[in-house]
Design a protein around this motif. Structure first.
Motif, PDB file in Angstrom:
ATOM      1  N   ARG A  99       1.950  -4.600  -7.169  1.00 55.41           N
ATOM      2  CA  ARG A  99       1.233  -4.617  -8.440  1.00 55.41           C
ATOM      3  C   ARG A  99      -0.131  -3.982  -8.215  1.00 55.41           C
ATOM      4  NH1 ARG A  99       1.208  -7.080 -13.258  1.00 55.41           N
ATOM      5  NH2 ARG A  99      -0.872  -7.599 -14.011  1.00 55.41           N
ATOM      6  N   ALA A 132       8.058   5.846  -3.896  1.00 53.40           N
ATOM      7  CA  ALA A 132       7.312   4.739  -4.518  1.00 53.40           C
ATOM      8  C   ALA A 132       6.669   5.307  -5.782  1.00 53.40           C
ATOM      9  CB  ALA A 132       6.242   4.225  -3.567  1.00 53.40           C
ATOM     10  N   VAL A 141      -0.967   8.729   2.819  1.00 50.67           N
ATOM     11  CA  VAL A 141       0.237   8.600   1.993  1.00 50.67           C
ATOM     12  C   VAL A 141       0.403   9.887   1.182  1.00 50.67           C
ATOM     13  CG1 VAL A 141      -0.912   7.473   0.046  1.00 50.67           C
ATOM     14  CG2 VAL A 141       1.496   7.041   0.460  1.00 50.67           C
ATOM     15  N   LEU A 147       7.676   6.820  -0.134  1.00 52.82           N
ATOM     16  CA  LEU A 147       7.834   5.370  -0.007  1.00 52.82           C
ATOM     17  C   LEU A 147       7.474   4.975   1.423  1.00 52.82           C
ATOM     18  CD1 LEU A 147       8.964   2.732  -1.332  1.00 52.82           C
ATOM     19  CD2 LEU A 147      11.114   3.282  -0.193  1.00 52.82           C
ATOM     20  N   SER A 180       1.989  -3.120   2.330  1.00 51.30           N
ATOM     21  CA  SER A 180       0.558  -3.123   2.649  1.00 51.30           C
ATOM     22  C   SER A 180       0.296  -3.638   4.068  1.00 51.30           C
ATOM     23  CB  SER A 180      -0.206  -3.931   1.607  1.00 51.30           C
ATOM     24  OG  SER A 180      -0.724  -5.102   2.162  1.00 51.30           O
ATOM     25  N   ARG A 217      -5.815  -4.001   3.052  1.00 51.82           N
ATOM     26  CA  ARG A 217      -4.964  -4.130   1.859  1.00 51.82           C
ATOM     27  C   ARG A 217      -4.633  -2.762   1.255  1.00 51.82           C
ATOM     28  NH1 ARG A 217      -9.998  -5.602   0.752  1.00 51.82           N
ATOM     29  NH2 ARG A 217     -11.138  -4.140  -0.575  1.00 51.82           N
TER      30      ARG A 217
END
Ligand code: ADP
Length: 705
Positions: free
Chosen positions: A450, A469, A501, A519, A524, A568
């Motif tokens: 989220r 993703a 990424v 993906l 995390s 994170r």
């Protein structure tokens, strides 16, 4: 005195001097007594007499006097009345003469003559009129965006101006209705039955005419003011025609810079490009789809408009440098046209349109209304809203067509300017870029996270079946949030590094807009560290720090400041490879000064100079890297645990630094402390960090494959 005399007389035998004295005194006393007695007697006599006279003479005399006075009054009054009577005799000749004179004078009174020279007599010279002029010094600093005495029509003001125009028009209408009503009631009064008192009637009607005239005059003045304002706004909006209002504060890169960088230098210079913050397509994805091009695009930027019939249909297909000819057609749905870019934000659009005549079509939403916009590069960027006629046809200033594709084809073939004012001519349709995917190209599977803007899904690409993703952006978010959301895509699309990424594409053809990324299966880094804490060796932790340093060294070389580096926001891929992710706050600048407040700042990860002065550089990311390395060795522990954000900030300012997590190699902790040097210039850069961590990893015999 008599007693004394008798006493002496007896004693002295009627002789002697003493007796003489006493006799003398006795005689004197006697005399005094007798005189007083006599006075008394006389006074009594006077009183008795007066009393008698008072009653018999004086009081009656007073009455008599009163009576005489009254009589005199009466006599006077009598005389006055007699005079009045004789003078006020209405039958007398004199009175009739006076009466006559008064009547003649009244007869001669003429109200209009009385005030004949009233104005001349009473007028005074009016004061000098006040001149209202625009103080030009007020707009000196507006870089020409605001002009003296001219309305500014841009994306920030256009809606306001339209509403204002509507309000004014409604006001004028209301004003006119009021005036008509007043005139009506006046006529009613004039035609009304006259009352027996004609004179009173006349006076009432004159008064009401006067009031109405005053009201009408006031309304007329009001209307004149509103009409002037309406004219001003209308002409400013007309200037715009069907063009979309220009952006007031366009923070996007300067178009000219782009042209210079890309066309003059061939391969774009990395520093200039990354600084400007736009994509270098050829570096990242190799050759893109071939752009559409007319065979003979006019060399002069303003080609004379061609008549539709005369030159005939221009060749709409063109071979692009060694590629297949691509034709502008009208037989596809608009969304399938390669030059239709969906809801791609304007900031992205202007990056694609680099030469005069470049154009594309996109959609935008204004006030919940979806509008189709033709964006053209023509001495800057122009955006024209496609107008819909009552018959449902589409047009700009020229003829209307049943479909938008036909309209665009007409503009392209005829070479007519889209609007007379802009002179913009369509030369080259700019196709969607490789990363502009169709929303339907992606099949969303399960939710894996989220984010701030919406959910993150594991998804599948239709064409290749590759798993990806997908970050989605909630449809209900305001436009500026959507732009911010796409910011991450814009930054990521120019990077290609194993520890960053990877962006696969963005879906902006319709809502919801999405960012498609590789993906990274481990999710995390923070969750990964917490879940696997007991299984991770020091060597593995060190390798994770090396991956992060490698990614950050790459970003540093691209002048990209991440601003939110933390466990994170890193992802863990195959073989525990760490990849830097979440570029939502990133900026491509050597130094970035935050001026719009410091909302949602990750305090415990942020360097003091960024917190205190909003000043961000790569050396701020270095501070965050120290915290990230601490999180890695604390196996997902919370930094400054037990301290509030403000407490941690306060303690750092007084020199406090977190102790090393258990089993952290000394070298590594020393590196953390160097990253947390208060002065940014005392911190190592990522190049140096990478080499320190690399040496440490080598000591642990970590394989980098
Ligand atoms: P936002 O930037 O909107 O806050 P994040 O980038 O933090 O969103 O993503 C939220 C979560 O989604 C991450 O914590 C992670 O678990 C998951 N996620 C994001 N990107 C990927 C990806 N490329 N691969 C796998 N999981 C991802």
């Amino acid at each position: 005195m008599r007693c004394k005399f008798e006493e002496h007389y007896v004693k002295s035998g009627r002789g002697g001097r003493k007796l003489d004295d006493v006799r003398d005194k006795y005689q004197k006393a006697c005399r005094k007594l007798h005189l007083t007695h006599n006075e008394y007697v006389l006074l009594l006599c006077e009183a008795v007499e007066f009393e008698k006279d008072f009653r018999t003479v004086l009081l009656p005399g007073l009455l008599e006097h009163q009576q005489l006075l009254q009589e005199a009054y009466i006599a006077t009054w009598k005389q006055i009345f007699q005079e009045i009577t004789s003078n006020s005799d209405l039958t007398s000749e004199k009175f009739r003469e006076i009466q006559k004179r008064i009547e003649t004078s009244l007869e001669n009174i003429k109200p209009c003559d009385e005030y004949n020279d009233f104005t001349d007599k009473h007028k005074t010279t009016p004061t000098e009129p006040v001149k209202f002029t625009f103080d030009e010094s007020l707009v000196e600093d507006s870089a020409g965006k605001l002009l003296p005495d001219q309305l500014t029509v841009d994306n920030l003001t256009v809606e306001w101006l339209r509403t204002k125009l509507n309000d004014l028009e409604a006001g004028i209408k209301e004003n006119q209705e009021k005036r008509t009503a007043i005139r009506g009631s006046q006529e009613g009064l004039a035609n009304g039955k006259s009352s027996p008192n004609q004179e009173l009637n006349n006076r009432l009607s004159t008064a009401s005419v006067d009031i109405s005239r005053k009201e009408i005059n006031e309304l007329k003045c009001q209307e004149r003011k509103m009409l002037k304002q309406t004219e001003l706004i209308r002409s400013a909006l007309n200037e715009l025609g069907c063009e979309e209002a220009p952006t007031a504060c366009d923070l996007s890169i300067d178009n000219q810079t782009f042209i210079t960088n890309s066309s003059e230098q061939g391969d774009a210079a990395p520093s200039a490009v990354s600084k400007a913050g736009f994509f270098e397509p050829h570096r990242m994805f190799g050759l893109l789809r071939k752009p559409f091009r007319r065979k003979s695009a006019p060399s002069s930027p303003v080609a004379p408009p061609r008549s539709r019939g005369g030159a005939g249909r221009r060749e709409s297909g063109a071979a692009s440098e060694g590629g297949d000819p691509v034709a502008l057609t009208t037989n596809k749905a608009l969304v399938d046209e390669e030059w239709f870019h969906g809801v791609l934000p304007r900031e992205e659009v202007v990056r694609l349109l680099t030469s005069d005549g470049d154009f594309l079509v996109r959609e935008t939403t204004r006030n919940d209304e979806c509008q189709t916009v033709l964006s053209v590069c023509w001495g800057g960027h122009k955006h024209f809203i496609v107008q819909t006629t009552n018959e449902g046809h589409f047009r700009f200033e020229g003829p209307a067509f049943p479909s938008i594709q036909e309209l665009i084809l007409y503009q392209y073939n005829s070479g007519s300017p889209v609007t007379g004012r802009s002179g913009a001519i369509l030369h080259k349709p700019i196709p969607r870029e490789r990363w502009e995917l169709n929303n339907d190209d992606v099949i969303l599977n399960d939710k894996i996270g989220r984010g701030n803007f919406g959910d993150v899904y594991r998804a599948q690409l239709k064409n290749s079946n590759d798993m990806v993703a997908v970050k989605t952006c909630r449809v209900t978010l305001p436009e500026d949030h959507k732009k911010k959301f796409l910011q991450e895509g814009r930054i990521l699309k120019q990077y290609d590094h194993p520890n960053i990424v990877k962006l696969i594409g963005i879906c902006v053809q319709k809502q919801p807009i999405m960012i498609v990324m590789e993906l990274v299966p481990g999710g995390s880094l923070l969750t990964f560290l917490r879940k696997k804490s007991s299984n991770l060796t020091e060597a593995q932790l060190m390798k994770m720090c090396l991956d992060a340093a490698a990614g950050m060294r790459y970003l540093e070389s691209k002048n990209c400041i991440h601003r939110d580096l933390a466990a994170r926001n890193c992802l863990v891929g195959y073989n525990n490879v760490v990849k830097i992710s979440d570029f939502g706050m990133s900026r491509e600048e050597e130094e970035y000064i935050v001026s719009d407040g410091m909302k949602q700042i990750p305090i415990k990860w942020t360097a003091p100079e960024a917190l205190n002065f909003g000043k961000y550089t790569s050396l701020c990311d270095v501070w965050s890297y120290g915290v990230l390395a601490w999180e890695v060795f604390a196996r997902g522990g919370t930094p400054y645990s037990g301290m509030s954000n403000s407490k941690a900030r306060e303690k750092i300012d007084t020199g406090y630094r977190m102790p090393a997590p258990e089993n952290t190699p000394d070298e590594m902790y020393r590196l953390m402390l160097r990253c947390w040097e208060y002065k940014p210039e005392s911190r190592p850069n990522f190049e140096q960090i990478y080499s320190v961590v690399e040496t440490l990893c080598a000591a642990y015999r970590v394989s980098f494959c």
